[in-house]
Scaffold this active site. Structure first.
Site, PDB file in Angstrom:
ATOM      1  N   ASP A  59      13.401 -17.213  -6.550  1.00  0.00           N
ATOM      2  CA  ASP A  59      13.789 -15.879  -7.018  1.00  0.00           C
ATOM      3  C   ASP A  59      12.558 -15.171  -7.562  1.00  0.00           C
ATOM      4  O   ASP A  59      12.018 -15.572  -8.589  1.00  0.00           O
ATOM      5  CB  ASP A  59      14.877 -15.987  -8.096  1.00  0.00           C
ATOM      6  CG  ASP A  59      15.550 -14.637  -8.349  1.00  0.00           C
ATOM      7  OD1 ASP A  59      14.939 -13.592  -8.059  1.00  0.00           O
ATOM      8  OD2 ASP A  59      16.689 -14.638  -8.843  1.00  0.00           O
ATOM      9  N   ARG A  94      12.454 -11.786  -8.104  1.00  0.00           N
ATOM     10  CA  ARG A  94      12.816 -10.428  -8.497  1.00  0.00           C
ATOM     11  C   ARG A  94      12.314 -10.077  -9.895  1.00  0.00           C
ATOM     12  O   ARG A  94      12.378 -10.885 -10.805  1.00  0.00           O
ATOM     13  CB  ARG A  94      14.341 -10.244  -8.453  1.00  0.00           C
ATOM     14  CG  ARG A  94      14.869 -10.219  -7.057  1.00  0.00           C
ATOM     15  CD  ARG A  94      16.380 -10.168  -7.036  1.00  0.00           C
ATOM     16  NE  ARG A  94      16.971 -11.401  -7.499  1.00  0.00           N
ATOM     17  CZ  ARG A  94      18.288 -11.617  -7.537  1.00  0.00           C
ATOM     18  NH1 ARG A  94      19.118 -10.687  -7.159  1.00  0.00           N
ATOM     19  NH2 ARG A  94      18.757 -12.776  -7.966  1.00  0.00           N
TER      20      ARG A  94
END
Ligand SMILES: [Zn+2]
Length: 219
Positions: A141, A143
Site C-alpha cells: 500500500d 497511498r
C-alpha cells in the site's frame, strides 16, 4: 503543455502545495454537486472533491475514494470500489451534505494502473492481492493521504465522519490534523468474484469487514 503550471495558464515560479483551481457545478444522477478541482504541485496530480450541500466544519460526512478505473468506470467485480463510490455519493446526498474526495494516483493502492493489472493477472493465477504486489517488487500500500487532508482543510473541514473500512485512512487523516469523529462502515455485499479479495483485505490489511462472517466459505 509541458508542465502542470501550463495547465493553469500561468507562467510562475515552481509552486508547491495544493492549490484550489476551479469550482464547477456538477449535476449527477445522485444530485447536484460542486466539483472543486485542485492541483497538487508537490506530486503533479490533478485532484477533485465533490461537495454536496452546506458542509459546515465539524462531523462532515466524507469519503476519501482511491481512484480505481476498473472498478469505478468499468464495473469490475474484482474489487468493490465502484459500489463503494456509488454508496458514498448516495450517502452524502441522503445526508444532505458531505464530501467525496476522489484521489488520483491511488490506482492499485498506489502502484499505478498497469502494475495493478499485472497484480490482477497474478491473482488470477492464485496469489492474493498482498502477495501479488510483493511478487512484483511493489509496496502493498503506497497511498498517501496528505493531499486529501489539505483539500479538507481548504474546504474548512475540521472533523469528519469517515466512510471507510480501512483503519489506515483514519490514522492518516489524524496524522495530518483532521480529526475523525466516527468511522462509518461502507460494507458492500460480496460477490463470487471478489469474496477472496475481500477476505484478504480483512485478514491481511486489517479492514473492518464484519459482514463477511455471514458469507458461507466457498473458496
Ligand atoms: Zn478497485
Amino acid at each position: 503543455m509541458t508542465d502542470n503550471i501550463g495547465v493553469l495558464g500561468k507562467k510562475a515560479p515552481q509552486r508547491t502545495g495544493v492549490e484550489r483551481v476551479v469550482n464547477a457545478p456538477l449535476p449527477t444522477v445522485y444530485g447536484k454537486f460542486q466539483a472543486i478541482g485542485y492541483m497538487d504541485h508537490d506530486r503533479g496530480d490533478e485532484q477533485v472533491a465533490l461537495v454536496y450541500g452546506e458542509i459546515g466544519t465539524d462531523d462532515v460526512l466524507i469519503r476519501l475514494h482511491s481512484e480505481c478505473l476498473t472498478g469505478d468506470a468499468f464495473g469490475s467485480q474484482h474489487c468493490e470500489c465502484g459500489d463503494q463510490l456509488d454508496a458514498a455519493l448516495r450517502a452524502v446526498v441522503s445526508e444532505g451534505a458531505g464530501v467525496v474526495v476522489y484521489l488520483r494516483g491511488h490506482e492499485g493502492r498506489g502502484i499505478g494502473l498497469l502494475a495493478k493489472l499485472r497484480a490482477m493477472a497474478l491473482q488470477a493465477e492464485g496469489l492474493d492481492t498482498v502477495e501479488a504486489n510483493l511478487a512484483l517488487g511493489l509496496p502493498v500500500d503506497a497511498r498517501d493521504y496528505g493531499v486529501a487532508a489539505r483539500i479538507l482543510d481548504d474546504l474548512g473541514v475540521k472533523s469528519v465522519r469517515l466512510m471507510s473500512n480501512n483503519p489506515r485512512k483514519r490514522e492518516a487523516l489524524v496524522s495530518h490534523g483532521i480529526s475523525v469523529a466516527e468511522q462509518v462502515p461502507l460494507l458492500i455485499p460480496p460477490c463470487e468474484n471478489n469474496i477472496t479479495y475481500l477476505r484478504t483485505k480483512r485478514e491481511r490489511l486489517d479492514h473492518h469487514l464484519p459482514h463477511l462472517d455471514a458469507v458461507v466459505s466457498s473458496s
